[in-house]
Scaffold this active site. Structure first.
Site, PDB file in Angstrom:
ATOM      1  N   ASP A 184       0.821  -1.214  -0.067  1.00 36.56           N
ATOM      2  CA  ASP A 184       0.019  -0.182  -0.006  1.00 36.56           C
ATOM      3  C   ASP A 184       0.760   1.117  -0.040  1.00 36.56           C
ATOM      4  O   ASP A 184       1.541   1.293   0.883  1.00 36.56           O
ATOM      5  CB  ASP A 184      -0.809  -0.075   1.199  1.00 36.56           C
ATOM      6  N   HIS A 185       0.980   1.901  -1.109  1.00 37.15           N
ATOM      7  CA  HIS A 185       2.125   2.998  -1.122  1.00 37.15           C
ATOM      8  C   HIS A 185       1.703   4.052  -0.185  1.00 37.15           C
ATOM      9  O   HIS A 185       3.075   4.607  -0.006  1.00 37.15           O
ATOM     10  CB  HIS A 185       2.446   3.239  -2.656  1.00 37.15           C
ATOM     11  N   GLU A 223      -8.667  13.905  -5.182  1.00 36.78           N
ATOM     12  CA  GLU A 223      -8.001  13.991  -6.387  1.00 36.78           C
ATOM     13  C   GLU A 223      -8.466  15.023  -7.182  1.00 36.78           C
ATOM     14  O   GLU A 223      -9.539  14.954  -7.680  1.00 36.78           O
ATOM     15  CB  GLU A 223      -7.628  12.491  -6.947  1.00 36.78           C
ATOM     16  N   ASP A 242     -10.893   1.223  -5.011  1.00 35.82           N
ATOM     17  CA  ASP A 242      -9.757   1.956  -5.455  1.00 35.82           C
ATOM     18  C   ASP A 242      -8.901   2.689  -4.477  1.00 35.82           C
ATOM     19  O   ASP A 242      -7.528   2.597  -4.203  1.00 35.82           O
ATOM     20  CB  ASP A 242      -9.835   2.929  -6.711  1.00 35.82           C
ATOM     21  N   HIS A 247      -5.990   2.434   1.085  1.00 38.38           N
ATOM     22  CA  HIS A 247      -5.350   3.801   1.495  1.00 38.38           C
ATOM     23  C   HIS A 247      -5.941   4.581   2.838  1.00 38.38           C
ATOM     24  O   HIS A 247      -5.318   4.833   3.692  1.00 38.38           O
ATOM     25  CB  HIS A 247      -5.075   4.765   0.449  1.00 38.38           C
ATOM     26  N   LYS A 342      -5.709  18.463  -5.727  1.00 37.58           N
ATOM     27  CA  LYS A 342      -4.912  17.062  -5.001  1.00 37.58           C
ATOM     28  C   LYS A 342      -4.788  17.562  -3.566  1.00 37.58           C
ATOM     29  O   LYS A 342      -4.136  18.535  -3.333  1.00 37.58           O
ATOM     30  CB  LYS A 342      -3.634  16.681  -5.797  1.00 37.58           C
TER      31      LYS A 342
HETATM   32  C1  BG6 Z   1      -3.883   4.430  -6.559  1.00 31.75           C
HETATM   33  C2  BG6 Z   1      -5.227   4.569  -7.010  1.00 31.75           C
HETATM   34  O1  BG6 Z   1      -3.757   3.612  -5.619  1.00 31.75           O
HETATM   35  O2  BG6 Z   1      -3.580   5.657  -5.771  1.00 31.75           O
HETATM   36  C3  BG6 Z   1      -5.263   5.722  -7.916  1.00 31.75           C
HETATM   37  O3  BG6 Z   1      -5.370   3.335  -7.819  1.00 31.75           O
HETATM   38  C4  BG6 Z   1      -5.037   7.019  -7.280  1.00 31.75           C
HETATM   39  O4  BG6 Z   1      -6.558   5.916  -8.710  1.00 31.75           O
HETATM   40  C5  BG6 Z   1      -3.659   6.967  -6.398  1.00 31.75           C
HETATM   41  O5  BG6 Z   1      -4.906   7.839  -8.181  1.00 31.75           O
HETATM   42  C6  BG6 Z   1      -3.218   7.963  -5.669  1.00 31.75           C
HETATM   43  O6  BG6 Z   1      -2.114   8.029  -5.148  1.00 31.75           O
HETATM   44  P1  BG6 Z   1      -1.257   9.350  -4.885  1.00 31.75           P
HETATM   45  O7  BG6 Z   1       0.252   8.728  -4.241  1.00 31.75           O
HETATM   46  O8  BG6 Z   1      -1.184   9.936  -6.192  1.00 31.75           O
HETATM   47  O9  BG6 Z   1      -1.971  10.023  -3.747  1.00 31.75           O
END
Ligand code: BG6
Length: 494
Positions: A184-185, A223, A242, A247, A342
């Protein structure tokens, strides 16, 4: 590096022709190499179906590094790094491909070696690849005496609770849990990790971090981008799968969890799972009362979106955590695409003063203190409090005390999330990865909403204008408790 057994280490990327490899994985590995953070002897081997060779792969990857690494690629560093970059064509569903890949790896490694397999493919292949790796004898470990084998699995991990459980069961037939790194980044974003430091390295806030002082918590992941070219995937997934199951649930767990006894993978993940398990189950009528779903105007005519699609691009939820610390405190979560900006932020809103003795024209609710974790884009922490304006009138005004990463640290010193995750997986540190029970606990909260939204129990599908802050229903969700969404980090107007 920690946990370095001195052996040759190979990173094998499945789905090497995909976007993630070029945008995040190889740029992340290159940055680590540039810092001297990779093992002394290593190789990166990309594999996917396209029949390109090593050179074409290297060229393609250099383009990614130039585009996505601050400062781009340096000729000399790139030449050394590129010499460790290889490509093997293969079909991930065919057993023969694994024999071929293994033979290539063995020759490259020339003996005992560690391997990190990174599954960056479409999710339907996760199961197949793990089982094929198992079948080909490519994941057995010899940790005590020598090498390790680890598998990083990208998101989404399952489409719902049942498929996540099935995937867990399936991968556990060939892998032990300690070999699995579910990504989970968000967990690797510096400011997300900072929630732990902020809460547990300071004594000032923890005593008030509970139902006695906190009125409610807001988690916003807004976003500006719309679904763009990803509609084919997105229309099947929707915002809950998603963004929420992964997240937002992780952010909720970090903000609400109890202090772990150690800063170590199992202890941290135990506390997160306990918190997610304490989220109140959805009762009758709750979905209509405590959830909001909406779509931005124009979504249905976007390329790749099914006609009359009901897929939500925005959701807002009101959750409760039934434990001693949080009983009765609402947690409001919202996320959507096509919004004004964002902005990822968490607001911990404290209760208002029990008695305001200063006359003031401002709404009392506006005077509540809050803390805002600004996760992105302008990373930092803000604290809002009241002060007296100089002058004869006893006028009170809200002010912010803030700290921002870019004022304290150079931009390059803040690593990209994928760089951190790759390094941690190579080091065997799973703290920032999701354990099987964590994945399932998050699905237990989100899956009933996804299912309920397909029935008559769903709230009506709202609409919002592209570039706005979302549907009015989301404002009403907070409004009924006399609350309102805050922007603690971004200025709404600019
Ligand atoms: C991803 C989703 O996990 O996270 C995307 O699949 C989303 O839809 C993205 O845009 C958002 O990541 P970050 O790091 O740009 O907030």
């Amino acid at each position: 590096m920690r946990n370095d057994n001195g052996l040759f280490t190979t990173v094998v990327i499945f789905g090497a022709s995909g976007d993630l490899t070029r945008r995040k994985l190889v740029p992340g590995l290159y940055s680590l190499y540039r810092k001297g953070a990779l093992p002394a002897d290593f190789a990166v081997v990309g594999t996917s179906r396209s029949g390109i060779g090593h050179e074409a792969f290297r060229e393609e990857m250099r383009g990614g590094v130039d585009e996505f690494v601050v400062g781009g690629s340096d000729d000399a560093v790139w030449a050394r790094f590129a010499a460790k970059l290889y490509y093997v064509a293969g079909d991930a569903t065919e057993a023969d491909s694994y024999q071929g890949l293994n033979a290539f790896l063995q020759e490259l490694e020339g003996g005992e070696a560690n391997r990190l397999y990174y599954l960056s493919t479409a999710p339907r292949f996760f199961d197949t690849i793990v089982l094929q790796l198992g079948g080909a004898g490519m994941v057995q470990e010899k940790v005590e005496e020598s090498w390790w084998r680890r598998v990083v699995i990208e998101k989404p991990f399952g489409r719902d609770l049942a498929s996540a459980q099935a995937l867990n069961q399936s991968v556990h037939t060939v892998l032990a849990e300690h070999q699995i790194y579910r990504i989970d980044h968000y967990l690797a974003k510096e400011t997300v990790q900072n929630i732990l430091a902020f809460r547990f390295a300071n004594t000032m806030f923890e005593p008030i971090w509970n139902r006695n002082y906190v009125d409610h918590v807001q988690i916003t992941v807004a976003e500006a981008v719309d679904v763009g070219h990803r509609a084919g995937y997105y229309d099947q997934a929707g915002v809950l799968r998603d963004m929420f199951q992964n997240h937002l649930m992780q952010l909720l767990a970090l903000v609400a969890m109890e202090p772990p006894a150690f800063f170590e993978a199992e202890a941290v993940r135990d506390e997160k799972v306990k918190t997610m398990r304490a989220v109140r189950a959805w009762g009758e009528g709750d979905l209509a009362r405590r959830t909001v779903r909406a779509q931005y105007e124009g979504y249905r005519v976007a390329e790749g979106v099914a006609e009359g699609s009901e897929t939500p691009t925005y959701a807002a939820l009101e959750l409760y955590i039934d434990n001693w610390r949080w009983q009765g405190v609402p947690f409001y979560l919202r996320s959507g695409k096509g919004l004004q900006k964002k902005a990822t932020e968490i607001i911990v809103q404290f209760k208002r003063p029990p008695h305001m003795m200063f006359a003031h024209e401002v709404e009392p609710a506006l005077r509540s203190n809050y803390l805002a974790f600004c996760i992105q884009p302008h990373e930092g922490v803000h604290q809002r409090f009241e002060m007296k304006v100089p002058g004869p009138d006893f006028e009170i005004r809200s002010v912010d005390m803030d700290f921002h990463y870019d004022e304290l640290f150079a931009k390059e010193s803040v690593p990209e999330a994928y760089e951190t995750l790759l390094l941690n997986a190579l080091e065997g540190d799973a703290t920032l990865f999701t354990r099987s029970d964590g994945i399932e606990a998050a699905w237990r909260v989100i899956d009933p909403i996804i299912q309920g939204w397909e029935t008559a129990a769903a709230p009506p599908l709202g609409q919002y204008v592209l570039g706005s802050w979302g549907p009015h229903e989301a404002d009403e969700l907070l409004g009924k408790g006399g609350r309102f969404w805050r922007h603690g980090c971004v200025d709404e107007e600019d």
